[in-house]
Design a protein around this motif. Structure first.
Motif, PDB file in Angstrom:
ATOM      1  N   GLY A 121       0.798  -1.216   0.000  1.00  0.00           N
ATOM      2  CA  GLY A 121       0.000   0.000   0.000  1.00  0.00           C
ATOM      3  C   GLY A 121       0.830   1.264   0.000  1.00  0.00           C
ATOM      4  N   LEU A 122       1.379   1.624  -1.147  1.00  0.00           N
ATOM      5  CA  LEU A 122       2.186   2.843  -1.260  1.00  0.00           C
ATOM      6  C   LEU A 122       1.481   3.909  -2.090  1.00  0.00           C
ATOM      7  CD1 LEU A 122       4.846   4.424  -0.865  1.00  0.00           C
ATOM      8  CD2 LEU A 122       5.755   3.227  -2.878  1.00  0.00           C
ATOM      9  N   THR A 123       0.991   3.555  -3.266  1.00  0.00           N
ATOM     10  CA  THR A 123       0.447   4.523  -4.217  1.00  0.00           C
ATOM     11  C   THR A 123      -0.809   5.205  -3.696  1.00  0.00           C
ATOM     12  OG1 THR A 123       1.317   3.242  -6.072  1.00  0.00           O
ATOM     13  CG2 THR A 123      -0.421   4.808  -6.577  1.00  0.00           C
ATOM     14  N   GLU A 124      -0.892   6.505  -3.975  1.00  0.00           N
ATOM     15  CA  GLU A 124      -2.073   7.304  -3.636  1.00  0.00           C
ATOM     16  C   GLU A 124      -2.500   8.108  -4.853  1.00  0.00           C
ATOM     17  OE1 GLU A 124      -0.677   7.989   1.033  1.00  0.00           O
ATOM     18  OE2 GLU A 124      -1.228   9.712  -0.219  1.00  0.00           O
ATOM     19  N   ALA A 125      -3.625   8.767  -4.751  1.00  0.00           N
ATOM     20  CA  ALA A 125      -4.134   9.558  -5.873  1.00  0.00           C
ATOM     21  C   ALA A 125      -3.122  10.623  -6.308  1.00  0.00           C
ATOM     22  CB  ALA A 125      -5.461  10.208  -5.496  1.00  0.00           C
ATOM     23  N   ASP A 126      -2.424  11.210  -5.352  1.00  0.00           N
ATOM     24  CA  ASP A 126      -1.456  12.266  -5.667  1.00  0.00           C
ATOM     25  C   ASP A 126      -0.028  11.874  -5.312  1.00  0.00           C
ATOM     26  OD1 ASP A 126      -3.406  14.140  -6.610  1.00  0.00           O
ATOM     27  OD2 ASP A 126      -3.983  14.484  -4.524  1.00  0.00           O
ATOM     28  N   ALA A 127       0.205  10.577  -5.109  1.00  0.00           N
ATOM     29  CA  ALA A 127       1.550  10.108  -4.755  1.00  0.00           C
ATOM     30  C   ALA A 127       1.763   8.740  -5.386  1.00  0.00           C
ATOM     31  CB  ALA A 127       1.717  10.031  -3.243  1.00  0.00           C
ATOM     32  N   THR A 136      -1.151   9.929   3.387  1.00  0.00           N
ATOM     33  CA  THR A 136      -1.595   9.071   4.482  1.00  0.00           C
ATOM     34  C   THR A 136      -0.726   9.325   5.709  1.00  0.00           C
ATOM     35  OG1 THR A 136      -2.392   7.378   2.964  1.00  0.00           O
ATOM     36  CG2 THR A 136      -1.906   6.675   5.206  1.00  0.00           C
ATOM     37  N   ARG A 137      -1.373   9.462   6.866  1.00  0.00           N
ATOM     38  CA  ARG A 137      -0.652   9.822   8.088  1.00  0.00           C
ATOM     39  C   ARG A 137      -0.868   8.783   9.175  1.00  0.00           C
ATOM     40  NH1 ARG A 137      -1.609  16.355   8.935  1.00  0.00           N
ATOM     41  NH2 ARG A 137      -0.789  17.023   6.908  1.00  0.00           N
ATOM     42  N   ALA A 138       0.126   8.626  10.003  1.00  0.00           N
ATOM     43  CA  ALA A 138       0.022   7.775  11.189  1.00  0.00           C
ATOM     44  C   ALA A 138       0.479   8.599  12.386  1.00  0.00           C
ATOM     45  CB  ALA A 138       0.881   6.529  11.039  1.00  0.00           C
ATOM     46  N   VAL A 139      -0.397   8.693  13.378  1.00  0.00           N
ATOM     47  CA  VAL A 139      -0.127   9.504  14.565  1.00  0.00           C
ATOM     48  C   VAL A 139      -0.046   8.595  15.781  1.00  0.00           C
ATOM     49  CG1 VAL A 139      -0.985  11.376  16.025  1.00  0.00           C
ATOM     50  CG2 VAL A 139      -1.321  11.474  13.536  1.00  0.00           C
ATOM     51  N   ASP A 143       0.271   3.544  23.153  1.00  0.00           N
ATOM     52  CA  ASP A 143       1.046   2.417  22.624  1.00  0.00           C
ATOM     53  C   ASP A 143       0.663   2.069  21.188  1.00  0.00           C
ATOM     54  OD1 ASP A 143       2.393   2.126  25.026  1.00  0.00           O
ATOM     55  OD2 ASP A 143       0.923   0.704  25.833  1.00  0.00           O
ATOM     56  N   ASP A 144      -0.273   2.819  20.617  1.00  0.00           N
ATOM     57  CA  ASP A 144      -0.774   2.519  19.276  1.00  0.00           C
ATOM     58  C   ASP A 144      -0.391   3.607  18.278  1.00  0.00           C
ATOM     59  OD1 ASP A 144      -2.015   0.294  20.384  1.00  0.00           O
ATOM     60  OD2 ASP A 144      -3.940   1.319  20.627  1.00  0.00           O
ATOM     61  N   TRP A 145      -0.630   3.266  17.000  1.00  0.00           N
ATOM     62  CA  TRP A 145      -0.572   4.246  15.924  1.00  0.00           C
ATOM     63  C   TRP A 145      -1.960   4.305  15.292  1.00  0.00           C
ATOM     64  CZ3 TRP A 145       3.605   7.275  14.501  1.00  0.00           C
ATOM     65  CH2 TRP A 145       4.843   6.926  15.046  1.00  0.00           C
ATOM     66  N   VAL A 146      -2.393   5.494  14.916  1.00  0.00           N
ATOM     67  CA  VAL A 146      -3.692   5.671  14.268  1.00  0.00           C
ATOM     68  C   VAL A 146      -3.436   6.181  12.849  1.00  0.00           C
ATOM     69  CG1 VAL A 146      -5.914   6.844  14.331  1.00  0.00           C
ATOM     70  CG2 VAL A 146      -4.801   6.162  16.478  1.00  0.00           C
ATOM     71  N   ILE A 147      -3.903   5.406  11.865  1.00  0.00           N
ATOM     72  CA  ILE A 147      -3.590   5.670  10.456  1.00  0.00           C
ATOM     73  C   ILE A 147      -4.825   6.185   9.735  1.00  0.00           C
ATOM     74  CG2 ILE A 147      -2.598   4.718   8.352  1.00  0.00           C
ATOM     75  CD1 ILE A 147      -1.563   2.358  10.042  1.00  0.00           C
ATOM     76  N   THR A 148      -4.635   7.259   8.970  1.00  0.00           N
ATOM     77  CA  THR A 148      -5.723   7.860   8.197  1.00  0.00           C
ATOM     78  C   THR A 148      -5.220   8.201   6.798  1.00  0.00           C
ATOM     79  OG1 THR A 148      -6.669   8.829  10.207  1.00  0.00           O
ATOM     80  CG2 THR A 148      -7.417   9.720   8.096  1.00  0.00           C
ATOM     81  N   GLY A 149      -6.003   7.806   5.783  1.00  0.00           N
ATOM     82  CA  GLY A 149      -5.636   8.132   4.407  1.00  0.00           C
ATOM     83  C   GLY A 149      -6.249   7.145   3.431  1.00  0.00           C
ATOM     84  N   SER A 150      -5.850   7.251   2.175  1.00  0.00           N
ATOM     85  CA  SER A 150      -6.360   6.364   1.133  1.00  0.00           C
ATOM     86  C   SER A 150      -5.234   5.955   0.201  1.00  0.00           C
ATOM     87  CB  SER A 150      -7.462   7.055   0.315  1.00  0.00           C
ATOM     88  OG  SER A 150      -8.607   7.291   1.103  1.00  0.00           O
ATOM     89  N   LYS A 151      -5.329   4.739  -0.323  1.00  0.00           N
ATOM     90  CA  LYS A 151      -4.373   4.208  -1.277  1.00  0.00           C
ATOM     91  C   LYS A 151      -5.104   3.857  -2.564  1.00  0.00           C
ATOM     92  CE  LYS A 151      -1.017   4.435   1.693  1.00  0.00           C
ATOM     93  NZ  LYS A 151       0.148   5.325   1.492  1.00  0.00           N
ATOM     94  N   ALA A 208      -7.617  -2.292  -6.397  1.00  0.00           N
ATOM     95  CA  ALA A 208      -8.704  -1.503  -5.816  1.00  0.00           C
ATOM     96  C   ALA A 208      -8.131  -0.437  -4.902  1.00  0.00           C
ATOM     97  CB  ALA A 208      -9.675  -2.402  -5.035  1.00  0.00           C
ATOM     98  N   ASP A 209      -8.969   0.538  -4.561  1.00  0.00           N
ATOM     99  CA  ASP A 209      -8.593   1.547  -3.575  1.00  0.00           C
ATOM    100  C   ASP A 209      -8.708   0.965  -2.171  1.00  0.00           C
ATOM    101  OD1 ASP A 209      -8.337   3.261  -5.689  1.00  0.00           O
ATOM    102  OD2 ASP A 209     -10.012   4.570  -5.138  1.00  0.00           O
ATOM    103  N   VAL A 210      -7.875   1.473  -1.282  1.00  0.00           N
ATOM    104  CA  VAL A 210      -7.917   1.088   0.131  1.00  0.00           C
ATOM    105  C   VAL A 210      -8.094   2.355   0.964  1.00  0.00           C
ATOM    106  CG1 VAL A 210      -6.620   0.081   2.048  1.00  0.00           C
ATOM    107  CG2 VAL A 210      -6.460  -0.938  -0.233  1.00  0.00           C
ATOM    108  N   HIS A 211      -9.047   2.324   1.862  1.00  0.00           N
ATOM    109  CA  HIS A 211      -9.332   3.491   2.700  1.00  0.00           C
ATOM    110  C   HIS A 211      -9.047   3.167   4.165  1.00  0.00           C
ATOM    111  CE1 HIS A 211     -11.268   5.217  -0.824  1.00  0.00           C
ATOM    112  NE2 HIS A 211     -11.953   4.089  -0.947  1.00  0.00           N
ATOM    113  N   LEU A 212      -8.377   4.086   4.834  1.00  0.00           N
ATOM    114  CA  LEU A 212      -8.029   3.915   6.242  1.00  0.00           C
ATOM    115  C   LEU A 212      -8.612   5.089   7.022  1.00  0.00           C
ATOM    116  CD1 LEU A 212      -5.003   3.354   4.465  1.00  0.00           C
ATOM    117  CD2 LEU A 212      -4.927   1.889   6.497  1.00  0.00           C
ATOM    118  N   ASP A 213      -9.609   4.789   7.821  1.00  0.00           N
ATOM    119  CA  ASP A 213     -10.310   5.818   8.595  1.00  0.00           C
ATOM    120  C   ASP A 213     -10.027   5.595  10.075  1.00  0.00           C
ATOM    121  OD1 ASP A 213     -11.974   7.802   9.501  1.00  0.00           O
ATOM    122  OD2 ASP A 213     -13.840   6.748   9.004  1.00  0.00           O
TER     123      ASP A 213
END
Length: 385
Positions: A121-127, A136-139, A143-151, A208-213
């Motif tokens: 999961g690397l490619t994005e609409a603008d990357a 796509t960001r991970a904050v 002890d966790d990471w929260v990931i938001t974005g789309s591939k 297909a597209d992958v969405h991370l909410d």
């Protein structure tokens, strides 16, 4: 691998491809799916783990051995290779290049057996070719990471059991820095996959597209553990170099098939009571395609050798992928030309391969990106801003 064992593997794959898969090519193209029995046979033959080390249940092929296998796989629809290509290639190599010992033990045996299918999961609409635009960001949250974005255009996403997600973890880092890779299992809350893409060709190979909410993963999901944070681009670059060699070899296999189809047609298609093989302009088209395919094979074998010995792991794979992906497009175009009107009709092998071949110049780095990699490698600092 012992040379005799490699010969046995190549012979078995060649027989499987030509007797089991080739007769199903039109069915796969029309139905946009590889039959379940073919998938099962691929698992039984060890094709899901040909590039994964033996200690993790794979065949452990070197690059020089792998490209010879890819020559055989390229003879048929790219949908076959797509089933297991990511497990062995850009997704599996994420773990091989950057995974912790625990991550390798947990995931690689299951990738090698085909129990698990992985996506990259690397490619994005603008990357796409330029990951510096990755959104796509991970904050970090406790002890966790929260990931938001789309591939976008993620191979095998509709059937993936785990996705190697690349996300920006340092929002202030410039360019390709500050990116990390996460192991995100399918079914994770907040993870969703869009409908299968409707593509020009390569039917049966699903993207297909992958969405991370706000997908929450534990700290152990970072590939490489704590040392892997902000190392995602380095890992991706090394994975892609290996993948480019593989794709180049697949292109050679496809070119060989196209030459075969062209030659057989020229021998049997008659005009004025004689096969068109007698016409010198047709002979010229055939000769150009034979030369292209042989040049591609030689380049791939040379690049694989220098990749294995470590003397060239950058420009060699890029040159092979650049030349061979462009080359197979030329060979496909000539094949259609020799077939004439028949070559433009659905149900004719060269028409399907003509559509299938076009994608190779785009994924795993476009031809233009390969040009940049090759040029910067030889020009050095003078080519960089």
């Amino acid at each position: 691998m012992d040379p005799s064992d490699l010969r046995d593997v190549l012979a078995a794959v060649r027989d499987f491809v030509r007797t089991e898969v080739v007769p199903l090519e039109e069915e796969i193209d029309a139905g946009d799916a590889v039959p379940d029995r073919i998938v099962a046979q691929c698992r039984e033959m060890g094709l899901y783990g040909f590039a994964i080390p033996e200690e993790f249940g794979g065949l452990g092929l070197t690059a020089s051995e792998e490209v010879r296998l890819a020559f055989e796989l390229g003879w048929t629809t790219p949908a076959l290779r797509s089933l297991f290509g990511t497990n062995n290639g850009i997704a599996g190599h994420v773990l091989l290049e950057g995974g912790t010992p625990e991550q390798k033990r947990e995931w690689l045996p299951r990738l090698a057996s085909g129990e698990v299918t992985a996506s990259f999961g690397l490619t994005e609409a603008d990357a796409g070719s330029d990951p510096s635009s990755l959104a796509t960001r991970a904050v970090r949250d406790g002890d966790d990471w929260v990931i938001t974005g789309s591939k976008r255009y993620i191979t095998n996403a509709p059937v993936a059991d785990v996705i190697m997600v690349f996300a920006r973890t340092d929002l202030d880092a410039p360019g390709n820095r500050g990116i990390s890779t996460f192991l995100v299992p399918a079914g994770s809350p907040g993870l969703s996959v869009g409908p299968k893409d409707a593509k020009m060709g390569q039917f049966g190979a699903w993207t297909a597209d992958v969405h991370l909410d706000d997908v929450r993963v534990p700290a152990e999901a970072v590939v490489g553990g704590p040392d892997g944070v902000d190392q995602g681009f380095r890992i991706a670059a090394r994975c892609l170099a290996h993948g480019r060699l593989h794709i180049a070899a697949v292109c050679v296999g496809m070119a060989d098939r196209l030459v075969h189809e062209t030659v057989e047609f020229a021998r049997t298609r008659e005009q004025r009571g004689a096969p068109i093989a007698r016409f010198q302009l047709v002979q010229g088209l055939v000769a150009d395609s034979v030369t292209d395919a042989r040049a591609g094979r030689g380049l791939v074998l040379d690049a694989a050798g220098t990749f294995d010995d470590g003397s060239d792991t950058v420009s060699g794979p890029a040159a092979a992928k650049y030349f061979c992906s462009e080359m197979v497009g030329r060979v496909a175009d000539r094949a259609v030309q020799v077939h004439g009107g028949a070559g433009y009709m659905r149900g004719v092998t060269v028409e399907r391969f003509y559509r299938d071949a076009r994608l190779f110049r785009i994924y795993e780095g476009t031809s233009q990106i390969q040009q940049v990699i090759i040029a910067r490698d030889v020009l050095g600092k003078a080519a960089r801003a």
